[in-house]
Design a protein around this motif. Sequence first.
Motif, PDB file in Angstrom:
ATOM      1  N   HIS A 230      46.868  21.252  53.154  1.00 25.61           N
ATOM      2  CA  HIS A 230      47.744  21.409  52.200  1.00 25.61           C
ATOM      3  C   HIS A 230      48.935  19.883  52.063  1.00 25.61           C
TER       4      HIS A 230
ATOM      5  N   THR B 227      45.713  23.172  47.644  1.00 19.19           N
ATOM      6  CA  THR B 227      45.663  23.365  48.660  1.00 19.19           C
ATOM      7  C   THR B 227      44.007  23.461  49.373  1.00 19.19           C
TER       8      THR B 227
ATOM      9  N   GLU C  93      43.167  25.398  46.733  1.00 23.24           N
ATOM     10  CA  GLU C  93      43.748  26.749  45.453  1.00 23.24           C
ATOM     11  C   GLU C  93      44.933  26.190  45.382  1.00 23.24           C
ATOM     12  N   PRO C  94      46.046  27.022  44.985  1.00 27.50           N
ATOM     13  CA  PRO C  94      47.621  26.541  44.843  1.00 27.50           C
ATOM     14  C   PRO C  94      48.300  26.204  45.860  1.00 27.50           C
ATOM     15  N   TYR C  95      49.274  25.088  46.191  1.00 24.56           N
ATOM     16  CA  TYR C  95      49.821  24.243  47.121  1.00 24.56           C
ATOM     17  C   TYR C  95      50.564  25.637  47.992  1.00 24.56           C
ATOM     18  N   GLY C  96      50.180  25.322  48.928  1.00 24.64           N
ATOM     19  CA  GLY C  96      50.497  26.624  50.464  1.00 24.64           C
ATOM     20  C   GLY C  96      50.429  27.592  50.270  1.00 24.64           C
ATOM     21  N   THR C  97      48.394  27.841  49.716  1.00 25.65           N
ATOM     22  CA  THR C  97      48.559  29.427  49.763  1.00 25.65           C
ATOM     23  C   THR C  97      47.569  29.237  51.372  1.00 25.65           C
ATOM     24  N   PRO C  98      47.839  30.579  51.538  1.00 23.21           N
ATOM     25  CA  PRO C  98      48.170  30.466  53.208  1.00 23.21           C
ATOM     26  C   PRO C  98      46.410  30.469  53.958  1.00 23.21           C
ATOM     27  N   VAL C  99      46.112  29.890  55.518  1.00 27.66           N
ATOM     28  CA  VAL C  99      44.754  29.882  55.473  1.00 27.66           C
ATOM     29  C   VAL C  99      44.534  29.908  56.896  1.00 27.66           C
TER      30      VAL C  99
ATOM     31  N   THR D 296      40.510  24.173  51.099  1.00 27.80           N
ATOM     32  CA  THR D 296      40.175  23.892  52.126  1.00 27.80           C
ATOM     33  C   THR D 296      38.685  23.882  52.725  1.00 27.80           C
TER      34      THR D 296
END
Length: 448
Positions: free
Chosen positions: A6, A20, A32-38, A22
């Motif tokens: 992140h 973000t 992904e957009p910043y802070g996307t839960p992974v 991965t």
Amino acid sequence: MDLAVHAERAVVDGRDTPATVTVHAGVITAVEPYGTPVAAAEVVHLGPDVVLLPGLVDTHVHVNEPGHADWEGFASATLAAAAGGVTTLVDMPVDSVPATVDVPALQAKRAAAHGRCHIDVAFWAGVTPANTAELAALHAAGVTGFKCFLADAGAPDLPPLSPAELVTAMRALRDLDATLLVHAESDAELAAGPAPRGRSYAAFLGSRPPRVEDTAVAAVLDAARQTGARAHIVHLSSAGALPHIAAARRDGVRVTAETCPHYLTLTAEQIPDGATEFACCPPIRDSANRDLLWAALADGTIDMIVSDHSPCAAELKHRDTGDFGAAWGGISSLQLALPAVWTHARTRGHTLAQIAHWMSEQPARLAGLTGKGRIAPGYDADLCAFAPEETWTVDPGHLHHRQPLTPYAGHRLHGVVRRTWTRGHGVDPARPAGRLLTRTAKHPEPAP
């Protein structure tokens, strides 16, 4: 996922943006957009003081092994590279024994590197007046391209090409759709000028004036125009060649060019007499020339920045006598390239996105390494966490280069590499995990 980063700041698609990233099995799976839960085995959070960059790709490194591992070896070079944010390097064919001019020599290089590299490594091959018959086999063996000299570099197993031999080599490489890298200094112009000798840097500079490069670049452009081959000018230092390169490109000539950190950050005016750690060929020129090189990067005439890391045994620099005529010509800067360039780029209004373009994306394209050079899905997870505002002073004793002598000793630099990932894994000095690469792209021209 194996890794999720992140980053409040990341260089993605030419922009500094929150993201973000991965990673699975060494490859970037998503941005992904910043802070996307992974859910990931390792999750890293980078604050606003750190920028996530694509790992640098340095396509101009002299590792010197086998034969001169006391100058630089694969273990030390790749560890230094990782400490400087470099995740892929391409080794030059000269200054090792044997030079990489046939397949057995390439096999010797790969054997020396096997199991010793902390980052990914690929190889250029050399072109000599006598090895035209070897080029197709080297190309089939996966070298990223070919390198030649137009002036004597003091390497008897990689002698220079004459203008006619340059055309012959380009025709052969055109048929292979391979790139020819050229050390563009003119043998005839060097022979016509004064020989370098003594402690005077001004005299050393006078022995290699701009016309030595400009004449050789003109010969490369003519040969590329005649043959339709793809040519690349290495370590350009003379701004006088820039209009000719730009004009040739407008005419459709397939030519690219690189410059190096020492030409962008150091100047002739600041080099003391006897300071042979600054000796390199072509030489470091004056500040007005340096300004023109920066302008050429900005307008795209120069495509990329690579280190030309060219170390030697300490005694070959002749620091005891300070004789520029006797000193080995080469700068050790592999670990320092990113902060040295950034220190000066930031004062000129350039961005880290531009740095990533010049030092990662464009070199990867040149070498035909299609999975390198960007933070994007499907690319290798080669990443660098870089703190651009943090400052530090270069202490040669803290560098990982085999030979620590460097003209940057004592320089105050902006930018600290906090962490480097190669294919999603941090670099462990005790466990070299780099791969030996082969060319993956058929048409590796850098993009505009």
